[in-house]
Design an enzyme around this catalytic site. Structure first.
Site, PDB file in Angstrom:
ATOM      1  N   SER A 191       1.796   3.994   3.290  1.00 47.16           N
ATOM      2  CA  SER A 191       1.288   3.009   2.343  1.00 47.16           C
ATOM      3  C   SER A 191       2.266   2.825   1.185  1.00 47.16           C
ATOM      4  CB  SER A 191      -0.102   3.423   1.865  1.00 47.16           C
ATOM      5  OG  SER A 191      -0.744   2.375   1.202  1.00 47.16           O
ATOM      6  N   ASP A 348      -5.870  -3.742   9.014  1.00 46.60           N
ATOM      7  CA  ASP A 348      -5.191  -3.337   7.786  1.00 46.60           C
ATOM      8  C   ASP A 348      -4.508  -4.557   7.184  1.00 46.60           C
ATOM      9  OD1 ASP A 348      -3.711  -2.155   5.764  1.00 46.60           O
ATOM     10  OD2 ASP A 348      -2.438  -0.976   7.101  1.00 46.60           O
ATOM     11  N   HIS A 378      -6.495   1.026   7.591  1.00 42.02           N
ATOM     12  CA  HIS A 378      -5.567   1.540   6.594  1.00 42.02           C
ATOM     13  C   HIS A 378      -5.961   2.945   6.139  1.00 42.02           C
ATOM     14  CE1 HIS A 378      -2.343   1.224   3.683  1.00 42.02           C
ATOM     15  NE2 HIS A 378      -3.139   1.843   2.828  1.00 42.02           N
TER      16      HIS A 378
END
Length: 408
Positions: A191, A348, A378
């Protein structure tokens, strides 16, 4: 008694309303994800309420809530020695596997955690367990970076922390002290950590040194651009757990030290309209009409505004900084990037950031392994152990470690 039953039914109905979120049947364990997302939303709502009354910044509250039950001391175990120390003034946690063979040099992995540049940490249980698994599974010394977080630090401080640790780590005497083979070092992150890992790799190229010491980069659902909040994945997954589009836009604005009043502006892509010359020059580098396969594009259409809001760029010039949005790097820089692994998840908002970067790297001649999970969401990789176990979390983690072991 009747009143108690009424209150119970009302509470149950309200809880069900709060928890229930329509999710695709193909997503991993949807009901468990609904409950997890409801907990996250409760924490966010509580932190926003505290912030609203002026007690403390909402990100401090959210960080406290998410980390209160999740911090681990540097406890070594039978297979991995764990040490907290400092590299170039920045806290790190080192995971050193117990040597299987005497005098054998190990591999090295720099890991940068996610959390919107505001949450998470090397000492959190989820990342501690992930790094222990990597250290043991790859027989690699893992250095997990505890970079500064929002709201105390904004761009480029997080990037600078990651870069300083990387350069310090790559020094020959440091690698030798840790018994690491200098030709077998990877940089990785998930991320926001994937953003920092990518940006650091590119910066090493621009600096003209040390990049030859990075053999691999491994990016886990990375966030790579702030210019287009209407890619197919942003449109398809705008209300998806664990990272809705609105929340991602807020993290971006806070990271770049911009005002939340621009959230609706950036969500409409008014910050990259046709009347903003800088955006026109960069648009081809993230033209998802040419970078994404038709199956991913589906029925979605590009959102490009004819007239925008130029004051956003004036107040937040970092929007066009390649260190913040490494997806817009020039092709000449991408040609020198190391062999790359990019993991993406179907559900995501950041899916297309990773897929577009994979395509740009491939077009530049870089060897890329794409690992896409049709049932993934995610953040799923950190949910791979009890009590927050998802099957897709375990599968993503196992694939990631397997790739590192086979390629590093």
């Amino acid at each position: 008694m009747k009143c108690a039953w009424v209150l119970l039914v009302a509470f149950a109905s309200l809880s069900a309303y709060y928890v229930y979120l329509p999710l695709p049947s193909t997503i991993s364990e949807p009901w468990k994800l609904m409950v997890l997302d409801a907990v996250f939303r409760c924490a966010q709502d509580l932190s926003n309420l505290v912030h609203y009354f002026g007690f403390v910044h909402h990100l401090r509250v959210l960080s406290f809530i998410t980390g209160f039950f999740d911090k681990l001391d540097a406890e070594s175990c039978e297979n991995v020695k764990v040490t907290d120390t400092v590299f170039d003034g920045i806290p790190i946690r080192i995971f050193d596997p117990v040597e299987k063979w005497d005098k054998t040099l190990k591999r090295g992995v720099l890991y940068i955690h996610g959390g919107g540049w505001a949450l998470g940490g090397a000492r959190m249980r989820s990342y501690d367990q992930l790094c222990r698994a990597v250290a043991e599974g790859v027989n690699a010394v893992v250095v997990s970076i505890e970079y500064r977080l929002l709201p105390d630090a904004h761009f480029p401080e997080q990037f600078n922390d990651a870069l300083h640790v990387t350069k310090y780590f790559l020094q020959p005497h440091v690698l030798a002290e840790l018994s690491i083979d200098s030709s077998r070092v990877a940089i990785s992150g998930d991320s926001a950590g994937g953003n920092l890992a990518t940006a650091v790799c590119q910066q090493l190229i621009r600096d003209g040194n040390a990049i030859n010491k990075i053999k691999l980069q491994a990016l886990i659902y990375p966030v790579l651009q702030v210019l287009d909040f209407n890619t197919p994945s942003y449109q398809q997954n705008m209300d998806m757990p664990i990272l809705p589009r609105f929340v991602m836009a807020k993290y971006w604005l806070h990271y770049l030290n911009g005002s939340y009043k621009y959230v609706d502006t950036v969500l409409a892509n008014n910050h990259t309209s046709f009347d903003i010359s800088q955006a026109v020059a960069l648009r081809e580098r993230l033209n998802w009409s040419s970078l994404l396969p038709s199956g991913i594009q589906k029925h979605y259409k590009p959102v490009v505004q004819p007239m925008g809001t130029p004051e956003v760029i004036q107040e937040i010039p970092a929007i066009f900084d390649v260190r913040a949005s490494p997806l817009i790097a020039e092709k000449e820089s991408l040609k020198l990037m190391p062999k790359t692994y990019i993991l993406t998840c179907e559900f995501d908002v950041l899916r297309d950031d990773g897929l577009m970067y994979a395509k740009r790297l491939e077009d530049a001649g870089v060897e890329v392994t794409r690992d896409h999970f049709e049932d993934g969401f995610h953040g799923c990789m950190i949910f791979a152990t009890w009590p927050l176990y998802f099957s897709v979390g375990a599968r993503t983690r196992d694939n990631y470690i397997k790739w590192l072991d086979e390629n590093l």
